[in-house]
Design an enzyme around this catalytic site. Structure first.
Site, short mmCIF file in Angstrom:
data_model
loop_
_atom_site.label_atom_id
_atom_site.label_comp_id
_atom_site.label_asym_id
_atom_site.label_seq_id
_atom_site.Cartn_x
_atom_site.Cartn_y
_atom_site.Cartn_z
N ARG A 1 0.82 -1.22 0.00
CA ARG A 1 0.00 0.00 0.00
C ARG A 1 0.85 1.27 0.00
NH1 ARG A 1 -3.86 -1.63 4.92
NH2 ARG A 1 -4.78 -3.48 4.01
N CYS A 2 1.95 1.24 -0.69
CA CYS A 2 2.90 2.35 -0.70
C CYS A 2 2.86 3.04 -2.07
CB CYS A 2 4.30 1.80 -0.44
SG CYS A 2 5.63 3.02 -0.46
N GLY A 3 3.16 4.31 -2.09
CA GLY A 3 3.25 5.03 -3.36
C GLY A 3 4.32 4.46 -4.27
N PHE A 4 5.30 3.73 -3.71
CA PHE A 4 6.37 3.13 -4.50
C PHE A 4 6.06 1.69 -4.93
CE2 PHE A 4 8.62 6.42 -2.04
CZ PHE A 4 9.15 7.15 -3.09
N THR A 5 4.90 1.18 -4.56
CA THR A 5 4.54 -0.21 -4.89
C THR A 5 4.65 -0.52 -6.38
OG1 THR A 5 3.16 -0.34 -2.92
CG2 THR A 5 2.74 -1.97 -4.64
#
Length: 180
Positions: free
Chosen positions: A58-62
């Site tokens: 659930r990360c912006g970098f996923t």
């Protein structure tokens, strides 16, 4: 200036002295529980460069999972191992290994080795990440921190979250390790 001399100077400036031998220390014998069951023993990966990446669903970098899979697709036949370490250390991982595995398979068709959800910071951090911090002063500041080890299990470099897996600064080092 040699790497070990530079390491000693930088360590001295930071208030601690690291011997050249310690700066080149290999990863001690350790393993991670695999998300698929069993164990991923770092000693079994010796002979291959390894890119260890702490991840979160659930990360912006996923979306970097795409780049990690691309590295695997491009370099695994030449020996590179991309090891993903899902972690909730930054409160952005799904609740269970089953959810993480399903998410990665459905959204990214990920085929790289993956550990169980593993702490990467603080007193509960996995021994690999404690070693990385204690010996090299490297602790993930966020998800998708990439740590490159050489074929002997020695620390080479780390790259922050904003460095994409296929960035030239990273792929040049991977290619150099594969060529040696």
């Amino acid at each position: 200036m040699t790497l070990s001399r530079r390491t000693m100077i930088l360590s001295a400036l930071a208030g601690s002295v690291v011997s050249p031998a310690l700066a080149r220390a290999e990863v001690p014998a350790m393993s991670f529980p695999s998300i698929d069951g069993g164990m991923i023993d770092l000693a079994d990966l010796r002979g291959n460069p390894v890119l260890v990446v702490n991840t979160a669903s659930r990360c912006g970098f996923t979306p970097q999972y795409d780049g990690l899979q691309a590295l695997h697709d491009t370099y695994s036949a030449r020996g590179l191992v991309v090891l993903t370490v899902p972690s909730n250390s930054f409160n952005q991982e799904l609740a269970s290994e089953a959810e993480v595995a399903e998410f990665c398979e459905l959204n990214y068709n990920l085929t790289v080795p993956m550990t169980e959800i593993t702490p990467v910071r603080g007193p509960q951090a996995h021994p690999f990440y404690r070693w990385l911090n204690d010996v090299h002063g490297v602790a993930p500041r966020w998800n998708f921190t990439k740590v490159l080890l050489d074929a002997n299990g020695q620390y080479v470099a780390h790259f922050g979250s904003t460095t994409r897996p296929t960035a030239p600064v990273l792929t040049r080092q991977i290619e150099a390790l594969l060529a040696s």
